[in-house]
Design a protein around this motif. Sequence first.
Motif, PDB file in Angstrom:
ATOM      1  N   UNK A 154       0.771  -1.241   0.000  1.00 30.87           N
ATOM      2  CA  UNK A 154       0.000   0.000   0.000  1.00 30.87           C
ATOM      3  C   UNK A 154       0.795   1.279   0.000  1.00 30.87           C
ATOM      4  N   UNK A 155       2.117   1.193  -0.127  1.00 34.97           N
ATOM      5  CA  UNK A 155       2.945   2.404  -0.138  1.00 34.97           C
ATOM      6  C   UNK A 155       3.037   2.985  -1.563  1.00 34.97           C
ATOM      7  N   UNK A 156       1.906   3.186  -2.189  1.00 37.84           N
ATOM      8  CA  UNK A 156       1.899   3.526  -3.611  1.00 37.84           C
ATOM      9  C   UNK A 156       2.471   4.899  -3.909  1.00 37.84           C
ATOM     10  N   UNK A 157       2.462   5.814  -2.958  1.00 35.16           N
ATOM     11  CA  UNK A 157       2.985   7.155  -3.205  1.00 35.16           C
ATOM     12  C   UNK A 157       4.484   7.273  -3.055  1.00 35.16           C
ATOM     13  N   UNK A 158       5.165   6.192  -2.647  1.00 35.03           N
ATOM     14  CA  UNK A 158       6.592   6.273  -2.356  1.00 35.03           C
ATOM     15  C   UNK A 158       7.402   6.226  -3.649  1.00 35.03           C
ATOM     16  N   UNK A 159       8.453   7.035  -3.710  1.00 32.73           N
ATOM     17  CA  UNK A 159       9.297   7.094  -4.896  1.00 32.73           C
ATOM     18  C   UNK A 159      10.663   6.497  -4.597  1.00 32.73           C
ATOM     19  N   UNK A 160      11.203   5.810  -5.585  1.00 35.14           N
ATOM     20  CA  UNK A 160      12.534   5.219  -5.493  1.00 35.14           C
ATOM     21  C   UNK A 160      13.411   5.889  -6.538  1.00 35.14           C
ATOM     22  N   UNK A 161      14.501   6.527  -6.108  1.00 29.01           N
ATOM     23  CA  UNK A 161      15.407   7.239  -7.000  1.00 29.01           C
ATOM     24  C   UNK A 161      16.764   6.547  -7.031  1.00 29.01           C
ATOM     25  N   UNK A 162      17.467   6.695  -8.149  1.00 32.01           N
ATOM     26  CA  UNK A 162      18.830   6.203  -8.243  1.00 32.01           C
ATOM     27  C   UNK A 162      19.781   7.357  -7.941  1.00 32.01           C
ATOM     28  N   UNK A 163      20.847   7.077  -7.209  1.00 31.59           N
ATOM     29  CA  UNK A 163      21.826   8.098  -6.854  1.00 31.59           C
ATOM     30  C   UNK A 163      22.950   8.082  -7.880  1.00 31.59           C
ATOM     31  N   UNK A 164      23.083   9.169  -8.643  1.00 30.23           N
ATOM     32  CA  UNK A 164      24.103   9.283  -9.676  1.00 30.23           C
ATOM     33  C   UNK A 164      25.374   9.839  -9.058  1.00 30.23           C
ATOM     34  N   UNK A 165      26.478   9.123  -9.217  1.00 25.75           N
ATOM     35  CA  UNK A 165      27.735   9.584  -8.636  1.00 25.75           C
ATOM     36  C   UNK A 165      28.908   8.936  -9.354  1.00 25.75           C
ATOM     37  N   UNK A 166      30.107   9.448  -9.063  1.00 27.51           N
ATOM     38  CA  UNK A 166      31.314   8.885  -9.652  1.00 27.51           C
ATOM     39  C   UNK A 166      31.624   9.452 -11.007  1.00 27.51           C
ATOM     40  N   UNK A 167      31.605   8.612 -12.041  1.00 26.91           N
ATOM     41  CA  UNK A 167      31.960   9.007 -13.399  1.00 26.91           C
ATOM     42  C   UNK A 167      30.751   9.568 -14.145  1.00 26.91           C
ATOM     43  N   UNK A 168      30.853  10.780 -14.750  1.00 21.89           N
ATOM     44  CA  UNK A 168      29.696  11.381 -15.433  1.00 21.89           C
ATOM     45  C   UNK A 168      29.128  10.508 -16.556  1.00 21.89           C
ATOM     46  N   UNK A 169      30.010   9.851 -17.338  1.00 24.99           N
ATOM     47  CA  UNK A 169      29.514   8.989 -18.399  1.00 24.99           C
ATOM     48  C   UNK A 169      28.710   7.827 -17.866  1.00 24.99           C
ATOM     49  N   UNK A 170      29.208   7.224 -16.811  1.00 24.52           N
ATOM     50  CA  UNK A 170      28.482   6.117 -16.181  1.00 24.52           C
ATOM     51  C   UNK A 170      27.173   6.610 -15.582  1.00 24.52           C
ATOM     52  N   UNK A 171      27.182   7.821 -15.044  1.00 23.40           N
ATOM     53  CA  UNK A 171      25.972   8.365 -14.422  1.00 23.40           C
ATOM     54  C   UNK A 171      24.843   8.490 -15.447  1.00 23.40           C
ATOM     55  N   UNK A 172      25.177   8.901 -16.669  1.00 24.12           N
ATOM     56  CA  UNK A 172      24.139   9.036 -17.692  1.00 24.12           C
ATOM     57  C   UNK A 172      23.559   7.659 -18.038  1.00 24.12           C
ATOM     58  N   UNK A 173      24.401   6.639 -18.111  1.00 30.46           N
ATOM     59  CA  UNK A 173      23.921   5.287 -18.368  1.00 30.46           C
ATOM     60  C   UNK A 173      23.062   4.789 -17.206  1.00 30.46           C
ATOM     61  N   UNK A 174      23.486   5.111 -15.979  1.00 31.47           N
ATOM     62  CA  UNK A 174      22.710   4.698 -14.806  1.00 31.47           C
ATOM     63  C   UNK A 174      21.326   5.341 -14.807  1.00 31.47           C
TER      64      UNK A 174
END
Length: 321
Positions: A200-220
């Motif tokens: 029932x936690x339908x309003x909860x959001x899950x985000x990815x944390x982008x860090x480290x290498x900028x190129x890898x972050x865009x792929x993530x």
Amino acid sequence: MSIGTPSPLYALGCEQRAPLLDGLFGWRAPMTASACAQVAAVKAALYAGFRRAAAAIDVRHDALVTVDPDWGGDIFRHATARGFLTAVTLDPFDGDAADLDVCAALRAMDELPAPFAKVSLVADASGARHARAIAQLRRLMVPLRARGRRLVVELRGDPLVALHAMRRLQDGGIEPEVWMLDPLDGEAARLAAAMARRDGRQGVRCLVLLRGDPGRAQKDAATAGGAGVLGFGIDPSLWRADVDAWRAGVVTWDGLVWRVAGSCRGYVEALRAQWARQAEADEAQCDRTQSLQAKELGKRQGEGPASASVQAGTTHACNAS
């Protein structure tokens, strides 16, 4: 139960805490006055770049800026006045939720009345620090809710351990509106999104944390977009090379701002592009399912009113999805 947040959500960390100083400068406290001035200038550049990107792609009301109660008042007031979402970090300067001082956390929320409060934690589903973090956060939840605040939990570490840690926090009565997790592959991201919204936690959001290498972050960011993750958080360490260039005089402060803005815009566009591809794939799958069902019905019953009726029902179900 969670009360939900805007969807999607794009978050920038501007809190002056040990991870930011170490990730951008390689510094530890205490610092000289000159060092403090450099940190203030860089934080202002990060915020200005994030703000420019949000304006360019019209995501201001989905943009969250995290500040600290000690040095973040100016950014908090500026962001609030311009319609950005804000969060105040409750972490101690060189610690996380396991080291939380509940009284200091309540003072921070009262001094900077941001709609969100943020804590961080290294995922360790069975360790003593994790148990202590749950105990401290449980003490915090009632006064946090009494103040009408929402909770962001940044959970770092191995994906499988993080999933177990998420469940243990939920079972312990810790109910964030937003989870921020280290980069996940597609399957792990889907599991994390499902875990965040279970029971029932339908309003909860899950985000990815982008860090480290900028190129890898865009792929993530793109990978997360296809797995039910509805946004990202940006670790300032992504701009370490750009900050070094500014400190060396290679780029101006405004040049640093534009580099930050370009990166932020790129991450949002990568995520949106993946969402669009996923929507197209889902539509194509629905069309294939509809066609196969219609053919099967034709084989069993022949073409006629019943076939048309069932096919119309299938079309309606696909459109509803």
